[in-house]
Motif scaffolding. Structure first.
Motif, mmCIF file in Angstrom:
data_model
loop_
_atom_site.group_PDB
_atom_site.id
_atom_site.type_symbol
_atom_site.label_atom_id
_atom_site.label_comp_id
_atom_site.label_asym_id
_atom_site.label_seq_id
_atom_site.Cartn_x
_atom_site.Cartn_y
_atom_site.Cartn_z
ATOM 1 N N GLU A 292 73.196 86.275 -21.450
ATOM 2 C CA GLU A 292 72.839 86.604 -19.932
ATOM 3 C C GLU A 292 71.500 86.023 -19.508
ATOM 4 N N LEU A 293 70.454 85.883 -20.350
ATOM 5 C CA LEU A 293 69.302 85.109 -20.038
ATOM 6 C C LEU A 293 69.503 83.692 -19.620
ATOM 7 N N LEU A 294 70.265 82.997 -20.216
ATOM 8 C CA LEU A 294 70.404 81.848 -20.142
ATOM 9 C C LEU A 294 71.221 81.503 -18.735
ATOM 10 N N TYR A 295 72.267 82.588 -18.425
ATOM 11 C CA TYR A 295 72.822 82.636 -17.018
ATOM 12 C C TYR A 295 71.681 82.799 -15.962
ATOM 13 N N GLN A 296 70.891 83.640 -16.086
ATOM 14 C CA GLN A 296 69.937 83.974 -15.327
ATOM 15 C C GLN A 296 68.892 82.778 -14.972
ATOM 16 N N GLN A 297 68.588 81.979 -15.807
ATOM 17 C CA GLN A 297 67.735 80.999 -15.895
ATOM 18 C C GLN A 297 68.430 79.615 -15.226
ATOM 19 N N SER A 298 70.007 79.536 -15.146
ATOM 20 C CA SER A 298 70.503 78.424 -14.713
ATOM 21 C C SER A 298 70.350 78.665 -13.126
ATOM 22 N N LYS A 299 71.190 77.539 -12.773
ATOM 23 C CA LYS A 299 71.152 77.489 -11.067
ATOM 24 C C LYS A 299 72.694 77.821 -10.640
ATOM 25 N N LEU A 300 73.260 78.277 -11.744
ATOM 26 C CA LEU A 300 74.735 78.644 -11.467
ATOM 27 C C LEU A 300 74.781 79.769 -10.451
ATOM 28 N N LYS A 301 74.132 80.744 -10.671
ATOM 29 C CA LYS A 301 74.242 82.161 -9.515
ATOM 30 C C LYS A 301 74.169 81.790 -8.096
ATOM 31 N N ASP A 302 73.288 80.639 -7.932
ATOM 32 C CA ASP A 302 73.104 80.215 -6.538
ATOM 33 C C ASP A 302 74.230 79.400 -6.093
ATOM 34 N N LEU B 200 77.054 79.375 -7.004
ATOM 35 C CA LEU B 200 78.401 79.975 -6.859
ATOM 36 C C LEU B 200 78.572 80.555 -5.448
ATOM 37 N N LYS B 201 77.325 80.843 -4.956
ATOM 38 C CA LYS B 201 77.294 81.325 -3.680
ATOM 39 C C LYS B 201 78.286 80.534 -2.571
ATOM 40 N N GLU B 202 78.288 79.360 -2.868
ATOM 41 C CA GLU B 202 79.009 78.352 -1.936
ATOM 42 C C GLU B 202 80.216 77.880 -2.659
ATOM 43 N N HIS B 203 80.069 77.508 -4.200
ATOM 44 C CA HIS B 203 81.165 76.971 -4.836
ATOM 45 C C HIS B 203 82.146 78.185 -5.097
ATOM 46 N N ASN B 204 83.093 78.632 -4.286
ATOM 47 C CA ASN B 204 84.045 79.571 -4.568
ATOM 48 C C ASN B 204 85.365 79.184 -3.962
ATOM 49 N N PHE B 205 86.265 80.200 -4.195
ATOM 50 C CA PHE B 205 87.760 79.775 -3.794
ATOM 51 C C PHE B 205 87.688 79.930 -2.086
ATOM 52 N N LYS B 206 86.562 80.684 -1.566
ATOM 53 C CA LYS B 206 86.768 80.979 -0.019
ATOM 54 C C LYS B 206 86.285 79.950 0.511
ATOM 55 N N ASN B 207 85.519 79.125 -0.080
ATOM 56 C CA ASN B 207 85.049 77.637 0.631
ATOM 57 C C ASN B 207 85.852 76.495 0.046
ATOM 58 N N THR C 52 84.484 69.705 -10.656
ATOM 59 C CA THR C 52 83.349 70.655 -11.047
ATOM 60 C C THR C 52 83.121 71.622 -10.059
ATOM 61 N N PHE C 53 83.830 71.506 -8.786
ATOM 62 C CA PHE C 53 83.829 72.639 -7.590
ATOM 63 C C PHE C 53 85.049 73.670 -8.293
ATOM 64 N N LEU C 54 86.051 73.094 -8.611
ATOM 65 C CA LEU C 54 87.083 73.992 -9.315
ATOM 66 C C LEU C 54 86.435 74.869 -10.192
ATOM 67 N N ALA C 55 85.903 74.145 -11.341
ATOM 68 C CA ALA C 55 85.389 75.108 -12.403
ATOM 69 C C ALA C 55 84.407 76.066 -11.966
ATOM 70 N N HIS C 56 83.427 75.858 -10.944
ATOM 71 C CA HIS C 56 82.722 76.703 -10.428
ATOM 72 C C HIS C 56 83.493 77.869 -9.838
ATOM 73 N N CYS C 57 84.457 77.540 -9.011
ATOM 74 C CA CYS C 57 85.364 78.668 -8.422
ATOM 75 C C CYS C 57 85.868 79.759 -9.473
ATOM 76 N N ILE C 58 86.346 79.331 -10.443
ATOM 77 C CA ILE C 58 87.038 80.119 -11.619
ATOM 78 C C ILE C 58 85.576 80.608 -12.314
ATOM 79 N N ALA C 59 84.626 80.132 -12.672
ATOM 80 C CA ALA C 59 83.353 80.782 -13.093
ATOM 81 C C ALA C 59 82.989 82.114 -12.060
ATOM 82 N N LYS C 60 82.890 81.943 -10.796
ATOM 83 C CA LYS C 60 82.863 82.943 -9.766
ATOM 84 C C LYS C 60 83.858 84.065 -10.257
ATOM 85 N N GLU C 61 85.210 83.813 -10.386
ATOM 86 C CA GLU C 61 86.103 84.728 -10.557
ATOM 87 C C GLU C 61 85.872 85.557 -11.781
ATOM 88 N N ILE C 62 85.461 84.902 -12.830
ATOM 89 C CA ILE C 62 85.586 85.586 -14.245
ATOM 90 C C ILE C 62 83.953 86.408 -14.144
#
Length: 344
Positions: free
Chosen positions: A129-139, A141-148, A203-213
């Motif tokens: 959880e802390l690793l995820y919080q420190q990564s830039k992934l959260k930000d 995924l605001k753009e890299h998701n299936f909607k975009n 990578t964009f696809l991988a990010h899209c999946i990450a958002k869904e999960i």
């Protein structure tokens, strides 16, 4: 993840566990104080327990075996009396047990296992959880998701070599991706390995999946292959020295995270061949424990065969569905579009 990030995460985790233990002890002392004010019998018993505990500590320090046995019996007898009193008051025998967040490790983060002291699962989850919080992934995924996700970047002209168009190919890939998300918890669902040239959206696809999960309240770790193999190197080094540190949280977190994404496999460079065996064992462990993994790589199948052994490639083919992306580099398409807009 850099070593500095790891150090900060470990320090944060240690502070969290220290605070959890303190909170549990404060809550317990509050219960004791409240009961002591309401019941003289409880207050007297508690004072006797404290005194007997001090006597036992003194006996232990002086190594007086006779006193150790004496005060151990006294203390056990007093605790039994207090337990009976708690039950008679309708509070339950465990009323004064500290309310730890994790009863398994008593908020220490470690447990005694078959191999000695091991990291508790709660600590591994906190590390993730802390690793995820420190990564830039959260930000991201605001753009890299299936909607975009924009299919317009994929040509509808049939590729002579592939027999279908990049557009149709991507539609097929998205179908498989959606199956992956839908069947995420099923053991029969393989991981996904996206391969193809740069700039095709792997990578964009991988990010899209990450958002869904993540939206399903699952944990995700995203690492490039360089960072991933650095962790494998460290694990290999400990195995060779027959020395496995208790705080081996990085590797354990990669084993246990619900979804692990390894980006740009093959970019880790030469000098990692010695830990390919660890890589194979790692893939085995995640597959056997139904943990899902996604890999992206710029190499084609022949290129991967040159980088990895037959055994490693065998694991990849067994545990992953290979999905080939092809077409024109999306970054080039975007650049052309911008130039055309400027020209008009």
């Amino acid at each position: 993840m850099t070593m500095m990030n790891k150090k900060k995460i470990v320090e944060t985790i240690n502070r969290i566990y220290q605070q959890r233990r303190q909170n549990a002890e404060i809550a317990r002392e509050k219960k004791i104080a409240e009961l002591s004010s309401k019941s003289k019998e409880f207050a007297d018993l508690n004072q006797k327990i404290i005194k007997a505990g001090l006597k036992l500590s003194q006996a232990s320090l002086s190594q007086n075996q006779a006193d150790i046995e004496k005060y151990t019996k006294v203390l056990d007898n007093l605790i039994q009396k207090r337990t009976k009193l708690l039950i008679s008051l309708g509070l339950g025998k465990d009323y004064l047990e500290p309310g730890y967040t994790c009863q398994t490790c008593k908020d220490t983060g470690f447990v005694v296992g078959e191999k000695g002291i091991e990291v508790c699962r709660c600590r591994t989850q906190l590390f993730i959880e802390l690793l995820y919080q420190q990564s830039k992934l959260k930000d991201i995924l605001k753009e890299h998701n299936f909607k975009n996700f924009n299919l317009e970047f994929y040509s509808k002209e049939i590729d002579p070599k592939e027999g279908i168009s990049p557009y149709e190919n991507m539609l097929n890939i998205i179908k498989e991706v959606k199956k992956f998300v839908k069947n995420f918890d099923k053991p029969s669902q393989k991981g996904l390995l996206f391969y193809g040239s740069t700039g095709l959206g792997k990578t964009f696809l991988a990010h899209c999946i990450a958002k869904e999960i993540i939206d399903r309240k699952k944990t995700v770790i995203f690492l490039d292959s360089i960072a991933f193999f650095e962790i494998l190197k460290e694990k290999y080094s400990k195995m060779v020295r027959l020395y496995d540190e208790v705080d081996d949280e990085e590797y354990k977190s990669l084993e246990e995270v619900d979804l692990l994404i390894i980006d740009d496999l093959g970019n880790e460079g030469k000098g990692t061949e010695f830990c390919h065996g660890v890589f194979q064992s790692f893939l085995d462990k995640r597959y056997m424990t139904n943990k899902k993994t996604i890999i992206t790589t710029n190499y084609n199948i022949d290129g991967l065969l040159k980088l990895y052994s037959d055994k490693t490639m065998g694991r990849l083919h067994e545990y992953f569905m290979f999905l080939h992306l092809f077409g024109e580099d999306i970054r080039v398409i975007k650049a052309k579009t911008q130039l055309e807009k400027r020209a008009t």
